[in-house]
Design an enzyme around this catalytic site. Structure first.
Site, PDB file in Angstrom:
ATOM      1  N   TRP A   1       0.825  -1.223   0.000  1.00  0.00           N
ATOM      2  CA  TRP A   1       0.000   0.000   0.000  1.00  0.00           C
ATOM      3  C   TRP A   1       0.853   1.265   0.000  1.00  0.00           C
ATOM      4  O   TRP A   1       0.306   2.376  -0.114  1.00  0.00           O
ATOM      5  CB  TRP A   1      -0.921  -0.001   1.227  1.00  0.00           C
ATOM      6  CG  TRP A   1      -2.086  -0.950   1.133  1.00  0.00           C
ATOM      7  CD1 TRP A   1      -2.393  -1.777   0.086  1.00  0.00           C
ATOM      8  CD2 TRP A   1      -3.104  -1.162   2.117  1.00  0.00           C
ATOM      9  NE1 TRP A   1      -3.538  -2.488   0.353  1.00  0.00           N
ATOM     10  CE2 TRP A   1      -3.997  -2.131   1.605  1.00  0.00           C
ATOM     11  CE3 TRP A   1      -3.355  -0.632   3.380  1.00  0.00           C
ATOM     12  CZ2 TRP A   1      -5.113  -2.572   2.322  1.00  0.00           C
ATOM     13  CZ3 TRP A   1      -4.465  -1.082   4.095  1.00  0.00           C
ATOM     14  CH2 TRP A   1      -5.333  -2.028   3.573  1.00  0.00           C
ATOM     15  N   LYS A   2       2.144   1.119   0.219  1.00  0.00           N
ATOM     16  CA  LYS A   2       3.044   2.289   0.276  1.00  0.00           C
ATOM     17  C   LYS A   2       2.491   3.305   1.296  1.00  0.00           C
ATOM     18  O   LYS A   2       2.039   2.877   2.348  1.00  0.00           O
ATOM     19  CB  LYS A   2       3.238   2.884  -1.122  1.00  0.00           C
ATOM     20  CG  LYS A   2       3.715   1.806  -2.119  1.00  0.00           C
ATOM     21  CD  LYS A   2       4.138   2.347  -3.449  1.00  0.00           C
ATOM     22  CE  LYS A   2       4.553   1.198  -4.364  1.00  0.00           C
ATOM     23  NZ  LYS A   2       5.060   1.654  -5.652  1.00  0.00           N
TER      24      LYS A   2
ATOM     25  N   HIS B   1      12.875  -2.193  -1.227  1.00  0.00           N
ATOM     26  CA  HIS B   1      12.067  -1.623  -2.321  1.00  0.00           C
ATOM     27  C   HIS B   1      12.841  -0.465  -2.964  1.00  0.00           C
ATOM     28  O   HIS B   1      13.518   0.300  -2.271  1.00  0.00           O
ATOM     29  CB  HIS B   1      10.722  -1.142  -1.777  1.00  0.00           C
ATOM     30  CG  HIS B   1       9.734  -0.843  -2.855  1.00  0.00           C
ATOM     31  ND1 HIS B   1       9.803   0.313  -3.602  1.00  0.00           N
ATOM     32  CD2 HIS B   1       8.699  -1.560  -3.346  1.00  0.00           C
ATOM     33  CE1 HIS B   1       8.819   0.290  -4.495  1.00  0.00           C
ATOM     34  NE2 HIS B   1       8.139  -0.836  -4.362  1.00  0.00           N
TER      35      HIS B   1
ATOM     36  N   GLU C   1      11.236  -6.158  -9.577  1.00  0.00           N
ATOM     37  CA  GLU C   1      10.460  -4.933  -9.804  1.00  0.00           C
ATOM     38  C   GLU C   1      11.331  -3.922 -10.528  1.00  0.00           C
ATOM     39  O   GLU C   1      12.000  -3.100  -9.893  1.00  0.00           O
ATOM     40  CB  GLU C   1      10.068  -4.302  -8.461  1.00  0.00           C
ATOM     41  CG  GLU C   1       8.959  -4.976  -7.736  1.00  0.00           C
ATOM     42  CD  GLU C   1       8.139  -3.960  -6.933  1.00  0.00           C
ATOM     43  OE1 GLU C   1       6.913  -4.022  -7.020  1.00  0.00           O
ATOM     44  OE2 GLU C   1       8.710  -3.107  -6.251  1.00  0.00           O
TER      45      GLU C   1
ATOM     46  N   GLY D   1       1.282  -2.567  -6.346  1.00  0.00           N
ATOM     47  CA  GLY D   1       1.222  -1.244  -5.718  1.00  0.00           C
ATOM     48  C   GLY D   1      -0.150  -0.623  -5.916  1.00  0.00           C
ATOM     49  O   GLY D   1      -1.110  -0.967  -5.228  1.00  0.00           O
ATOM     50  N   GLY D   2      -0.252   0.272  -6.891  1.00  0.00           N
ATOM     51  CA  GLY D   2      -1.483   1.052  -7.116  1.00  0.00           C
ATOM     52  C   GLY D   2      -2.762   0.231  -7.112  1.00  0.00           C
ATOM     53  O   GLY D   2      -3.746   0.607  -6.451  1.00  0.00           O
TER      54      GLY D   2
HETATM   55  P1  13P Z   1       2.693  -0.278  -9.047  1.00  0.00           P
HETATM   56  O1  13P Z   1       1.916  -1.572  -9.017  1.00  0.00           O
HETATM   57  O2  13P Z   1       1.873   0.900  -8.608  1.00  0.00           O
HETATM   58  O3  13P Z   1       3.415  -0.090 -10.340  1.00  0.00           O
HETATM   59  O4  13P Z   1       3.822  -0.415  -7.912  1.00  0.00           O
HETATM   60  C1  13P Z   1       4.612  -1.539  -7.890  1.00  0.00           C
HETATM   61  C2  13P Z   1       5.353  -1.569  -6.618  1.00  0.00           C
HETATM   62  O5  13P Z   1       6.259  -0.768  -6.402  1.00  0.00           O
HETATM   63  C3  13P Z   1       4.973  -2.579  -5.628  1.00  0.00           C
HETATM   64  O6  13P Z   1       5.936  -2.710  -4.637  1.00  0.00           O
END
Ligand code: 13P
Length: 249
Positions: free
Chosen positions: A9-10, A93, A163, A230-231
């Site tokens: 979720w950052k 990350h 990633e 992520g998003g």
């Molecule tokens: P997104 O899925 O938003 O591109 O982000 C990937 C991410 O950094 C997951 O750790």
């Protein structure tokens, strides 16, 4: 082995109430999905609240410190994460490497501490730029430095997340062919580090612009064991759809 879908979720959502309701919506959606595993890594401040909502999904953290206690203002230890019910921690990350200047050596320290504390580790690696021929070497070096002197017994508790930085949040994910090549390459490195069995059984997952529309295309690549999202993990319906697509493969 079941595929694993990890939500990162950052720095979202903005309130604990929203985090609880997002976790609840995801839980309801994945309740009946048995053939895939889900992990949710909320901001650490929400971990207790989110952990209380989770049943099917496991709880993860987005960061950890390399010492377990002491005078380290603002940091979060393995013991603290475990006491909140965390089973996974994302380490290395690219956003932490970039904005917080985390080095490979620090990442290695964090991985050791997490493993000693009983957590499973999701080690993130990936190149900034594919146009440079050396990107394979770059990924190799990140894995070797991150896993330096980690005993083989821990290999079961380590997931490698590929990633590539250029694919994160850009809507421009890696192609399934390139992902296949990279997965083979990563398993070759794991073979050299931990031996044949570990190289086959360790999980390698992909992250970078994963959506409910493209998830299946990555999950059906041989050697890809899951996704780091992520998003799309901030939208319960999208995330549930991704977990569901993993359960069909
Ligand atoms: P997104 O899925 O938003 O591109 O982000 C990937 C991410 O950094 C997951 O750790």
């Amino acid at each position: 082995m079941k595929k694993i879908i990890i939500a990162n979720w950052k720095l979202n959502p903005p309130t604990a109430t929203k985090a609880i309701s997002l976790a609840g919506a995801i839980e309801r959606g994945i309740k009946k999905i048995r053939k895939a595993e889900a992990v949710i890594a909320p901001p650490s401040l929400y971990m207790r609240d989110v952990g209380r909502v989770l049943r099917r999904a496991r709880l993860g953290a987005q960061n950890i410190f390399w010492e377990d206690s002491g005078a380290f203002t603002g940091e979060i230890s393995a013991s603290m994460l475990v006491s909140l019910g965390a089973q996974y921690v994302i380490i290395g990350h690219s956003e932490r490497r970039e904005y917080f200047h985390e080095t490979d050596q620090e990442i290695n320290g964090k991985i050791r501490r997490a493993l000693k504390g009983g957590l499973s580790v999701v080690l993130c690696v990936g190149e900034r730029d594919r146009s440079k021929e050396k990107f394979l070497q770059f990924v190799k070096q990140q894995i070797l430095a991150g896993l330096k002197k980690i005993p083989r017994v821990y290999s079961k508790k380590i997931i490698i997340a590929y990633e590539p930085i250029w694919a994160i949040g850009t809507g421009d994910p890696v192609s399934p062919d390139d992902l296949y090549e990279m997965t083979l390459y990563i398993r070759r490195i794991l073979f050299d580090l931990f031996g044949k069995k570990a190289a086959h059984t360790m999980r390698v997952v992909y992250g970078g612009s994963v959506s409910s529309k493209n998830a299946a295309s990555f999950l059906s690549v041989e050697g890809v064991d899951g996704l780091l999202v992520g998003g799309a993990s901030l939208d319960a319906r999208d995330f549930v759809d991704i977990v569901r697509s993993a359960s069909f493969l």
